[in-house]
Write a protein that holds these residues in place. Structure first.
Motif, PDB file in Angstrom:
ATOM      1  N   ALA A   1       0.739  -0.992   0.130  1.00 38.98           N
ATOM      2  CA  ALA A   1       0.056   0.114   0.096  1.00 38.98           C
ATOM      3  C   ALA A   1       0.790   1.377  -0.201  1.00 38.98           C
ATOM      4  O   ALA A   1       2.180   1.016   0.363  1.00 38.98           O
ATOM      5  CB  ALA A   1      -0.909  -0.039   1.198  1.00 38.98           C
ATOM      6  N   THR A   2       0.439   2.437  -0.260  1.00 35.67           N
ATOM      7  CA  THR A   2       0.895   3.675  -0.161  1.00 35.67           C
ATOM      8  C   THR A   2       0.009   4.523   0.809  1.00 35.67           C
ATOM      9  O   THR A   2      -1.109   4.219   0.509  1.00 35.67           O
ATOM     10  CB  THR A   2       1.324   4.172  -1.665  1.00 35.67           C
TER      11      THR A   2
ATOM     12  N   TYR B   1      -4.496   5.096   8.430  1.00 31.67           N
ATOM     13  CA  TYR B   1      -4.830   4.494   9.492  1.00 31.67           C
ATOM     14  C   TYR B   1      -5.553   3.231   9.144  1.00 31.67           C
ATOM     15  O   TYR B   1      -5.080   2.009   9.576  1.00 31.67           O
ATOM     16  CB  TYR B   1      -5.769   5.357  10.466  1.00 31.67           C
ATOM     17  N   GLU B   2      -6.555   3.252   8.343  1.00 31.53           N
ATOM     18  CA  GLU B   2      -7.157   2.041   7.740  1.00 31.53           C
ATOM     19  C   GLU B   2      -6.200   1.048   7.081  1.00 31.53           C
ATOM     20  O   GLU B   2      -6.225  -0.486   7.391  1.00 31.53           O
ATOM     21  CB  GLU B   2      -8.400   2.422   6.784  1.00 31.53           C
ATOM     22  N   LYS B   3      -5.287   1.532   6.396  1.00 30.71           N
ATOM     23  CA  LYS B   3      -4.415   0.689   5.658  1.00 30.71           C
ATOM     24  C   LYS B   3      -3.525  -0.228   6.743  1.00 30.71           C
ATOM     25  O   LYS B   3      -3.258  -1.320   6.628  1.00 30.71           O
ATOM     26  CB  LYS B   3      -3.620   1.292   4.664  1.00 30.71           C
ATOM     27  N   PHE B   4      -3.096   0.452   7.683  1.00 28.83           N
ATOM     28  CA  PHE B   4      -2.089  -0.039   8.810  1.00 28.83           C
ATOM     29  C   PHE B   4      -2.893  -0.978   9.522  1.00 28.83           C
ATOM     30  O   PHE B   4      -2.620  -2.097  10.188  1.00 28.83           O
ATOM     31  CB  PHE B   4      -1.652   0.915   9.738  1.00 28.83           C
ATOM     32  N   VAL B   5      -4.238  -0.731   9.903  1.00 29.03           N
ATOM     33  CA  VAL B   5      -5.082  -1.625  10.644  1.00 29.03           C
ATOM     34  C   VAL B   5      -5.404  -2.886   9.857  1.00 29.03           C
ATOM     35  O   VAL B   5      -5.310  -4.065  10.466  1.00 29.03           O
ATOM     36  CB  VAL B   5      -6.350  -0.908  10.851  1.00 29.03           C
ATOM     37  N   LYS B   6      -5.519  -2.760   8.471  1.00 29.08           N
ATOM     38  CA  LYS B   6      -5.974  -3.785   7.738  1.00 29.08           C
ATOM     39  C   LYS B   6      -4.446  -4.777   7.397  1.00 29.08           C
ATOM     40  O   LYS B   6      -4.645  -6.046   7.719  1.00 29.08           O
ATOM     41  CB  LYS B   6      -6.006  -3.349   6.198  1.00 29.08           C
TER      42      LYS B   6
ATOM     43  N   ILE C   1       4.205  -1.092   3.206  1.00 30.54           N
ATOM     44  CA  ILE C   1       3.651   0.213   2.871  1.00 30.54           C
ATOM     45  C   ILE C   1       4.733   1.245   2.660  1.00 30.54           C
ATOM     46  O   ILE C   1       5.758   1.527   3.464  1.00 30.54           O
ATOM     47  CB  ILE C   1       2.879   0.448   4.276  1.00 30.54           C
ATOM     48  N   GLN C   2       4.531   2.006   1.580  1.00 31.11           N
ATOM     49  CA  GLN C   2       5.106   3.268   1.558  1.00 31.11           C
ATOM     50  C   GLN C   2       4.538   4.676   1.901  1.00 31.11           C
ATOM     51  O   GLN C   2       3.602   4.579   1.421  1.00 31.11           O
ATOM     52  CB  GLN C   2       5.401   3.283  -0.019  1.00 31.11           C
ATOM     53  N   ILE C   3       5.343   5.237   2.564  1.00 36.22           N
ATOM     54  CA  ILE C   3       4.631   6.635   3.388  1.00 36.22           C
ATOM     55  C   ILE C   3       5.366   7.660   2.464  1.00 36.22           C
ATOM     56  O   ILE C   3       6.413   8.120   2.804  1.00 36.22           O
ATOM     57  CB  ILE C   3       4.912   6.717   4.646  1.00 36.22           C
ATOM     58  N   ASP C   4       4.449   8.641   1.820  1.00 33.17           N
ATOM     59  CA  ASP C   4       5.083   9.785   1.461  1.00 33.17           C
ATOM     60  C   ASP C   4       5.470  10.658   2.533  1.00 33.17           C
ATOM     61  O   ASP C   4       4.347  10.943   3.249  1.00 33.17           O
ATOM     62  CB  ASP C   4       3.933  10.502   0.421  1.00 33.17           C
TER      63      ASP C   4
END
Ligand SMILES: Cc1ncc(C[n+]2csc(CCOP(=O)(O)OP(=O)(O)O)c2C)c(N)n1
Ligand code: SF4
Ligand SMILES: [Mg+2]
Lengths: 402, 299
Positions: B177-178, B188-193, B203-206
Motif C-alpha cells: 500500500a501507499t 490508519y485504515e491501511k495499517f489496521v488492515k 507500505i510506502q509513506i510519502d
C-alpha cells in the motif's frame, strides 16, 4: 552413556550446537563452514533441533537476525568463514556493543584477494577488536566441547563468543569424538536469561543515540554515557578471564576433559625453550617438541586457547623460565609482524622475562605446515639466536622469497 | 469497513518531546501508524530521522518497544525478532520495520528483498522523504529528478526515482500500500488492515520534510495533498496482485482532474534549479505511472 563417533570438525560443531538447543539459527553458506549450516538445516527440518532456521541472503543479515532474536530472548547460533566473517564486521561490533551472548563458529580460512578457500587465521584475527571472545580449538573433540563451553561463558558475561577452528585441517578431517550426553549438557548449561527484554510489557528503546556525557533519565537518575558502556565491556572482558577458567574446571569435573581454560601446556615442566601458537598449528608443534626432546632439548608448547581475552598473567607465569620463545602463526598484521607475536611481547613487557620472541608466519592460504618444517624452523632459531638476535625479523616459513 | 476520525484509536503512543523537526511528515505518519497497530507492537529502527525522533538515551518519547540496528539490516532485524517470537511462542505481537528511503531503496534493499522472499511475517514501512535527511539531505535512489540535494548541489538529480512499488510487487507479497500523512484516515485504515494480514506487508509513506524539501513547516499537509492531487504519489493498495486506487486518488481517477506537476514543484525550494526539460520529463514520468496504475486499477 556417551557415545564415540568418527566425525569431522564441522559435524562436531553441529552436534554441539544441537545439544545446546538454540532457538534461532541463521547462516549463509561459505567454504569451509557450509557443512555446519547444512547439517543444522537438516536437524531443524527433521525435528532433531527445535529452532527457527532463518535462511538469510547474506552474512550481514545472518548476524543481524541473531542480534535481534537474542534481544528478544532466544539462544542463537551462526557459523561463517573468511569473507563471510568480514562481511559481518559491522554487526560483530553491534553484537558486542549490545552485550548479546551470541555463539558463532569461525571456520578459519584465508581472506581474498586473491581467493583462497584454504586455511589460515587472518579472518578471525583481523576481527580482534570487535569485542568478541575468541577461543581456538586444536581438534574435533575440543570443538564439540568448546562450543558447549562457549554458551556458558557468553551467557555468564554477556559477551558474544567465537569458536575458531582451522578450515579443512579440522573442519573436514575425521577423528573419534566422544559426544556428550544431552542430559549432562542440559545440566551444565542453564537456560538463557537475557539482560534486556524487547517486550511490549516493558517498552523501551534499545541502543538509541548516546551522548558523550552521562545523562539523567526521567526520574533524575544519572545514566551511563557511551564511554561508560565501553568501560563496562572491557571490565567484563577482565571478568571473562576467570569465567573461562572456571567453566573449564566445571566442564572437566562433569565430562572429564580438560582444555586448560585460557592456555594449555605441553612438556613445559623443565622447558626453557617455548613454542606458542593457536589452534592446529600449536597441536602440530607438540609433535615437533616430541622429536626435539629426544635430542635432549628442553622444549615445550604453550598453546593459546583464548586470544580474546588475552591471558597475559597466565602467559607470564607459563613463560617464567623462558630463554627463547618461538611464535608460529597463520596470520600477519601487514606493516608490522605476526599479530600473535606482538601480543606475546606486549604481555611480557615489564614482567622481567626478557626472552627473545621469534616471529614465524606459516601456513597462509592453506600452505602445508609439516612437523619436520616446524622442527627445522626451531633448530634454525636455536642456532641463529642462542638467545638474542630476533629484533624486527619475521620469518616466512616454507615460502619462496625470490 | 470505512473508519472516520472518531473511530481512530484515541490513545497516544508518542509523548510530547519527540526530537523530530517542526512540521515533520514522519511524526504525523508515525503517530497514526502506532494508533493503528497499538501497544502489542515491536518496532525495528535503522539509523535515520526515526532513530533521532525516538530521543537520546536514557529518554524516549515513544511508548512501544523499539530496537535500533545498523543501516543495512532493518528487515533482517525484524526477521530476527519474528523468528524469536515464533520460537518463544509469542505470535500475538506485530513486528514493524520502519525505514527511511535510504534504508529501503538503497542500503537496505538486500535484507528487505530477502525478508520479503521468505514472506517473513512483518510490516515493512518505508517513510520516503526522498533523500538521506539525517545526514543532511544527500541524494538517494528515491530522490526525484530535478531535486537539489547536498550531493547534487549544482546540476540537480539527473535520474528518476526507483519505482519501488514494482520492485516489491515482484516479490509477490500479500499486501502493498501507499499512504500519506496528509490523509490520516486512509493511512490508519491501511495499517489496521495490514496488521491483520499474515506474511510480508509493504507500505510506502510519502513523507514531506520541511527542511529537506524547502517549504514552510506549516505546509506539510498541503504538500502531501499536492503530491496526491498531481498524481506524483497515488494512494493505492495491491492485494494478491490486484491493484486498487484509494481515497482521493480513486476519486481523481474516476472523475477529477489531476493538477499539473508544476503546482507541486513550485512550492519546494529543492526544485529551484530544475530545468524546463526536467520538468517535462518529470511530468511524463508521472503521467505514465498514473496511466499504468489507473489502467490496472480494479476498483
Ligand atoms: C553503514 C552506514 N553508512 C552510513 C551511515 C550514515 N547514515 C546514517 S542515517 C543516513 C541517512 C538515512 O537516510 P534515510 O534512510 O532516507 O532516512 P532519513 O534520514 O531520511 O530519515 C546515513 C547515510 C550509517 N549510519 N551506516
Ligand atoms: S529532516 Fe525531515 S524527516 Fe527528518 S525529522 Fe526533520 S522534518 Fe522529519
Ligand atoms: Mg530519507
Amino acid at each position: 552413556m556417551s557415545e564415540i563417533r568418527i566425525i569431522t570438525g564441522n559435524e562436531a560443531a553441529a552436534l554441539a550446537v544441537t545439544l545446546c538447543e538454540p532457538k534461532v539459527v541463521a547462516a549463509y553458506p561459505i567454504t569451509p563452514q557450509t557443512k555446519i549450516s547444512e547439517l543444522l538445516s537438516m536437524y531443524v527440518e527433521t525435528g532433531t533441533l527445535k529452532a527457527e532456521y532463518v535462511r538469510v541472503e547474506s552474512e550481514h543479515s545472518a548476524l543481524t537476525v541473531l542480534i535481534s532474536a537474542s534481544t528478544v530472548g532466544a539462544r542463537v547460533f551462526t557459523a561463517t568463514s573468511s569473507n563471510g566473517l568480514l562481511y559481518m564486521h559491522e554487526q560483530l561490533h553491534w553484537a558486542a556493543g549490545s552485550r548479546l551472548p551470541i555463539v558463532m563458529c569461525c571456520v578459519n580460512r584465508g581472506v581474498g584477494a586473491p581467493w583462497s578457500i584454504f586455511n589460515d587465521q587472518q579472518d578471525s584475527m583481523s576481527q580482534r577488536d570487535t569485542g568478541w571472545i575468541q577461543l581456538y580449538c586444536r581438534d574435533n573433540q575440543e570443538i564439540i566441547d568448546t562450543v558447549i563451553q562457549a554458551y556458558r561463558i557468553a551467557e555468564q558475561v554477556y559477551i558474544p563468543t567465537m569458536v575458531c577452528y582451522d578450515g579443512f585441517v579440522l573442519s573436514h578431517t575425521m577423528m573419534p569424538v566422544e559426544i556428550p550426553e544431552a542430559a549432562q549438557v542440559k545440566n551444565f548449561l542453564p537456560p538463557y536469561r537475557p539482560h534486556t527484554f524487547l517486550d511490549p510489557e516493558r517498552p523501551r528503546t534499545i541502543n538509541p543515540v548516546f551522548f558523550p556525557w552521562r545523562r539523567e533519565n526521567a526520574e533524575g537518575v544519572l545514566c551511563d554515557g557511551y564511554m561508560e558502556m565501553r568501560y563496562k565491556l572491557q571490565r567484563d572482558f577482565d571478568t571473562s578471564l576467570e569465567v573461562i577458567e572456571d567453566v573449564n574446571v566445571q566442564y572437566t569435573d562433569l565430562f572429564g576433559r580438560n582444555y586448560g581454560g585460557l592456555i594449555w601446556e605441553y612438556q613445559t615442566g623443565d622447558a626453557d625453550i617455548f613454542v606458542t601458537g593457536m589452534g592446529s598449528i600449536a597441536q602440530e608443534a607438540t609433535l615437533a617438541v616430541d622429536a626435539l626432546r629426544e635430542e635432549g632439548i628442553k622444549i615445550g608448547v604453550v598453546g593459546i586457547r583464548s586470544f580474546r581475552p588475552f591471558p597475559k598473567e597466565k602467559l607470564i607465569h607459563a613463560f617464567s623460565r623462558a630463554r627463547i620463545i618461538i611464535v608460529f602463526q597463520k596470520a600477519i598484521s601487514y606493516g608490522n609482524e605476526g599479530g600473535l607475536s606482538t601480543e606475546v611481547k606486549a604481555a611480557l613487557y615489564g614482567s622481567g622475562i626478557d626472552a627473545p620472541v621469534h616471529d614465524y608466519i606459516a601456513g597462509l592460504g592453506g600452505r602445508d605446515v609439516k612437523t619436520r618444517e616446524l622442527i627445522a624452523a626451531i633448530r634454525d632459531t636455536l642456532e641463529r639466536s642462542g638467545g638474542g638476535d630476533c629484533k624486527n625479523k619475521t620469518t616466512w616459513l616454507n615460502c619462496h622469497r625470490g | 469497513m470505512h473508519e472516520n476520525l472518531f473511530k481512530i484509536n484515541e490513545k497516544e503512543y508518542i509523548l510530547p518531546g519527540s526530537r523530530a523537526c517542526q512540521g515533520c511528515g514522519l511524526s504525523i505518519a508515525y503517530r497514526y501508524i502506532l494508533k493503528a497497530l497499538r501497544e502489542n507492537t515491536i518496532v525495528a529502527i535503522p539509523p535515520s530521522c526515526l532513530c533521532v525522533l525516538h530521543g537520546l538515551y536514557p529518554n524516549t518519547s515513544v511508548t512501544v518497544p523499539a530496537l535500533n540496528i545498523t543501516f543495512a539490516g532493518n528487515a533482517a532485524s525484524a526477521s530476527g525478532i519474528v523468528a524469536a517470537l515464533t520460537a518463544l511462542n509469542r505470535p500475538d505481537i506485530t513486528v514493524l520495520a520502519l525505514s527511511g528511503d535510504g534504508g529501503t531503496y538503497d542500503i537496505g534493499i538486500q535484507s528487505l528483498s530477502g525478508a520479503a522472499e521468505r514472506n517473513t511475517d512483518f510490516i515493512f514501512a518505508c517513510y520516503d522523504n526522498e533523500a538521506y535527511m539525517n545526514t543532511g539531505t544527500q541524494r538517494s535512489g528515491a530522490t526525484p529528478m530535478g531535486a537539489v540535494t547536498t550531493t547534487t548541489p549544482v546540476l540537480t538529480k539527473k535520474d528518476h526515482k526507483k519505482d519501488f512499488i514494482r520492485i516489491m510487487e515482484a516479490h509477490n507479497i500479500p499486501y502493498i500500500a501507499t499512504v500519506s500523512p496528509a490523509y490520516p484516515i486512509d493511512l490508519y485504515e491501511k495499517f489496521v488492515k495490514a496488521k491483520r494480514i499474515k506474511g510480508t506487508r509493504y507500505i510506502q509513506i510519502d513523507t514531506p520534510c520541511p527542511p529537506g524539501w524547502g517549504y514552510p513547516a506549516k505546509d506539510t499537509v498541503k504538500i502531501g495533498k499536492l503530491a496526491v492531487e498531481t498524481g506524483i504519489f497515488p494512494l493505492l493498495e495491491i492485494e494478491d496482485g490486484k491493484l486498487r486506487l484509494t481515497g482521493r486518488s480513486n476519486t481523481l481517477s474516476v472523475k477529477g482532474k489531476r493538477m499539473p506537476i508544476i503546482h507541486y514543484v513550485e512550492r519546494q525550494m529543492r526544485f529551484r534549479k530544475m530545468s524546463i526539460e526536467q520538468l517535462n520529463q518529470l511530468q511524463s514520468w508521472v503521467d505514465k505511472r498514473w496511466n499504468d496504475f489507473t489502467n490496472r486499477a480494479d476498483n
